[in-house]
Write an enzyme that holds these catalytic residues in place. Structure first.
Site, short mmCIF file in Angstrom:
data_model
loop_
_atom_site.label_atom_id
_atom_site.label_comp_id
_atom_site.label_asym_id
_atom_site.label_seq_id
_atom_site.Cartn_x
_atom_site.Cartn_y
_atom_site.Cartn_z
N GLU A 333 0.87 -1.20 0.00
CA GLU A 333 0.00 0.00 0.00
C GLU A 333 0.91 1.25 0.00
O GLU A 333 0.75 2.15 0.81
CB GLU A 333 -0.90 0.00 1.23
CG GLU A 333 -1.69 -1.29 1.41
CD GLU A 333 -2.58 -1.33 2.64
OE1 GLU A 333 -3.79 -1.50 2.48
OE2 GLU A 333 -2.05 -1.18 3.76
N CYS A 429 -10.48 0.76 7.67
CA CYS A 429 -9.80 1.98 8.13
C CYS A 429 -10.36 3.24 7.47
O CYS A 429 -10.45 4.29 8.08
CB CYS A 429 -8.31 1.87 7.87
SG CYS A 429 -7.90 1.37 6.19
O1 FUB Z 1 -2.67 -0.65 9.27
C1 FUB Z 1 -3.79 0.13 9.62
C2 FUB Z 1 -4.48 0.62 8.38
O2 FUB Z 1 -4.94 -0.49 7.61
C3 FUB Z 1 -3.58 1.36 7.42
O3 FUB Z 1 -3.45 2.70 7.71
C4 FUB Z 1 -4.24 1.11 6.14
O4 FUB Z 1 -3.41 1.36 5.04
C5 FUB Z 1 -4.64 -0.33 6.24
O5 FUB Z 1 -3.58 -1.16 5.92
ZN ZN Z 2 -7.80 3.31 4.87
#
Ligand code: FUB
Ligand code: ZN
Length: 637
Positions: A333, A429
């Site tokens: 990501e 999230c």
């Molecule tokens: O790891 C916590 C949250 O979940 C991250 O900020 C997002 O990118 C997702 O991976």
């Molecule tokens: Zn998110």
């Protein structure tokens, strides 16, 4: 003269939004998104992925009670990132390791809306969650349901992956928001107790650790600003200074990392003050950079400030989508290399653009330069808004710039690209992050220092600042600013980068992208920001966009959808010699549609085409009419 001093944003209560564009969005979040998310977090939405959040807090409460009563407590493994009903015991923790944070983000959003005005229905929903959270806290202040339920002896043993300090960060942000709204200090006390334990465990002991996912640092600065307790500021500083020091803390936890890219994913490859480029997981990155900017301001730390400026410049000049999205690759990501901005593989997580907004705002408190608010505006009006559906009941996590529904289903490289918004996510999230951002929009409009009020975002309404008040209204593209101040001061109005033609009805000087106007106690200023639809080209270093253009009006990026333009959007070409027409919120362009070529290869000849009109809709509205193709960039003649 006015630009040397740091400025600060206004508090939510000091700003009232009354804006023809934003009123509906804010109302949608308050009336639809928040109640819907409450249902989702309580596992009451049919067909949506389960959250298990509240279930975990309730389990933690009963585990605490057993411990206190001296009854045996069963242990469960803490070796995964995600615990599902299939892979774990029914009495164990369920969800992602950071599942607690979803409730915290929702509460933070609720707190912002309650700061605007009280709402007993919302307050009683929040109250149930707050009780569940406080009941789950241990006597020593520890509060993370994964470890409380599964194995408390392993608390703080996997900072790299398990997000305990991340969850603390979200708890603290929620607590402050709720406290400011209602003066209910239950959550704030819980946050302080957890913060005190963290300060003792880390800053004052031999545990020289920091979280794999940043945010605790930002939250500790906020707790420090609220309480004046220097321990919180010192711990935030400690965590930033320890990050990336050798030997790597994560090596101490997990054994030596052998791969040469050690900890770039966590921005822990070197100390933040030496970082120059945005790398790794994009949300983590912008949360770290925001905290660095906070500390640069609080501690007047010029090394951190320089690092922030250099990282900022790397993001906005080489790693930013036109939509304000960041994070070009699904792998980790993460940020990719410079100018690698594929449209159809983009990650551009909603949370990452929200974090970019945090970073941008903090940078404009450090330094007056319109670029920060320009980028903030770009992220806000495009990727952030695209994150939720027109009815407030569905969300995007990933915000691509080009979608072919068939590819999302059949090409495993594009499985992360969803052609329609989803009801919920097991890793949810983004939706509550979006709610907390919209709920706190008031914070991003103005900043103030002792002599100047800065107007960064053209969101209408009223504002009270320590030495005066201001009202912003608009009619079309014409804004009227009425300002009254108790002393002579300056008003600095951002001239957006998208506006190359503006009129102001008084004397001003432009500096760093702001028009500075001297105010003698009161003034009424009109400002016309002409907003023509326009074609935008991307650097030809970005391979994906060579020979293509995007269409924008003001800060809003437009896109083509199959619903308006038929299938095979790649066949369309825009004629750049013809004018663009803006009508009813859409932009129309003249162009051609190439005839499909059925033979895979043939000797080159001009392609056959028919003339057509291309209809563009705002990017943030795409995907509201069922599954269909979409693209932001279009070929140009
Ligand atoms: O790891 C916590 C949250 O979940 C991250 O900020 C997002 O990118 C997702 O991976
Ligand atoms: Zn998110």
């Amino acid at each position: 003269m006015h630009t040397q001093e740091f400025s600060s944003h206004l508090q939510i209560r000091d700003v009232i939004i009354d804006d023809p564009f934003w009123n509906e969005i804010v109302k949608r979040v308050r009336q639809k998104v928040l109640p819907y998310q409450y249902q989702a977090l309580s596992d009451c939405v049919d067909g949506a992925e389960k959250s298990h959040c509240i279930e975990n807090f309730l389990k933690a409460k009963s585990v605490n009670a057993r411990r206190k009563a001296g009854l045996p407590v069963k242990k469960y493994p803490v070796d995964k990132w995600q615990y599902t009903e299939e892979n774990t015991d029914e009495n164990a923790f369920l969800g992602w390791v950071f599942q607690d944070s979803d409730v915290y983000k929702w509460l933070e959003a609720v707190g912002y809306f309650l700061q605007e005005y009280r709402d007993s229905a919302l307050e009683s929903k929040a109250d149930a969650f707050i009780r569940a959270i406080c009941d789950a806290q241990m006597d020593n202040g520890y509060l993370d349901t994964l470890y409380i339920i599964n194995d408390i002896d392993k608390a703080f043993t996997n900072l790299r992956d398990h997000h305990e300090l991340y969850c603390f960060g979200h708890l603290a942000e929620a607590a402050l928001s709720i406290y400011r709204a209602t003066k209910d200090d239950r959550l704030l006390n819980a946050a302080y107790r957890f913060a005190d334990l963290i300060c003792e465990t880390f800053c004052h002991s031999k545990k020289r650790g920091y979280d794999g996912h940043e945010i605790a640092e930002m939250a500790l600065v906020k707790l420090y600003r609220e309480s004046g307790n220097l321990a919180y500021l010192h711990t935030a500083k400690f965590m930033i200074e320890e990050r990336g020091k050798q030997p790597y803390y994560f090596d101490i936890e997990h054994g030596k990392h052998t791969d040469g890219t050690a900890y770039r994913y966590n921005q822990a490859h070197c100390q933040p003050k030496h970082q120059k480029e945005a790398v790794g997981h994009a949300v983590r990155g912008v949360y770290l950079y925001s905290a660095m900017a906070d500390l640069a301001k609080e501690c007047k730390d010029t090394e951190l400030e320089c690092a922030c400026k250099s990282i900022w410049s790397n993001i906005v000049n080489k790693k930013l989508y036109i939509t304000g999205g960041i994070g070009a690759t699904v792998h980790g990501e993460a940020f990719s290399f410079d100018y690698d901005l594929p449209n159809d593989l983009a990650y551009a997580e909603t949370c990452a653009s929200i974090g970019l907004i945090f970073f941008a705002q903090r940078m404009s408190e450090l330094e007056i330069r319109a670029n920060y608010a320009d980028v903030l505006e770009r992220a806000l009006y495009n990727t952030v808004l695209s994150g939720m559906s027109a009815d407030g009941n569905a969300f995007f996590y990933v915000n691509p710039l080009e979608v072919l529904p068939q590819a999302s289903k059949e090409d495993s490289r594009k499985q992360h690209i969803r052609p329609v918004r989803q009801k919920w996510f097991s890793c949810a999230c983004c939706p509550p992050n979006l709610a907390r951002l919209i709920g706190s929009l008031q914070k991003y409009i103005y900043t103030v220092n002792s002599s100047t009020v800065f107007l960064h975002q053209f969101i209408c309404g009223k504002a009270d600042f320590s030495y005066g008040e201001l009202q912003l209204t608009k009619q079309g593209t014409q804004f009227c600013i009425k300002i009254r101040a108790q002393k002579e001061c300056a008003l600095a109005v951002r001239i957006p980068e998208w506006c190359n033609n503006f009129d102001i009805n008084c004397k001003y000087t432009v500096k760093n992208g702001y028009a500075f106007i001297e105010i003698r106690h009161s003034a009424e200023i009109t400002l016309d920001l002409h907003m023509q639809p326009r074609l935008v080209k991307c650097s030809n270093r970005v391979r994906a966009n060579v020979g293509k253009v995007a269409v924008m009006r003001g800060p809003v990026v437009y896109c083509l959808e199959e619903a308006d333009n038929g299938k095979d959007l790649q066949m369309l070409k825009l004629d750049s010699t013809q004018p663009l027409e803006y009508r009813d919120g859409c932009i129309y362009a003249q162009g051609i549609r190439e005839k499909a070529d059925e033979s895979l290869y043939s000797t080159y000849s001009e392609r056959a085409f028919t003339k057509c009109t291309l209809k563009f809709v705002p990017y943030y509205t795409w995907g509201n009419r069922g599954e269909n193709e979409m693209c932001v960039y279009v070929r140009v003649e």
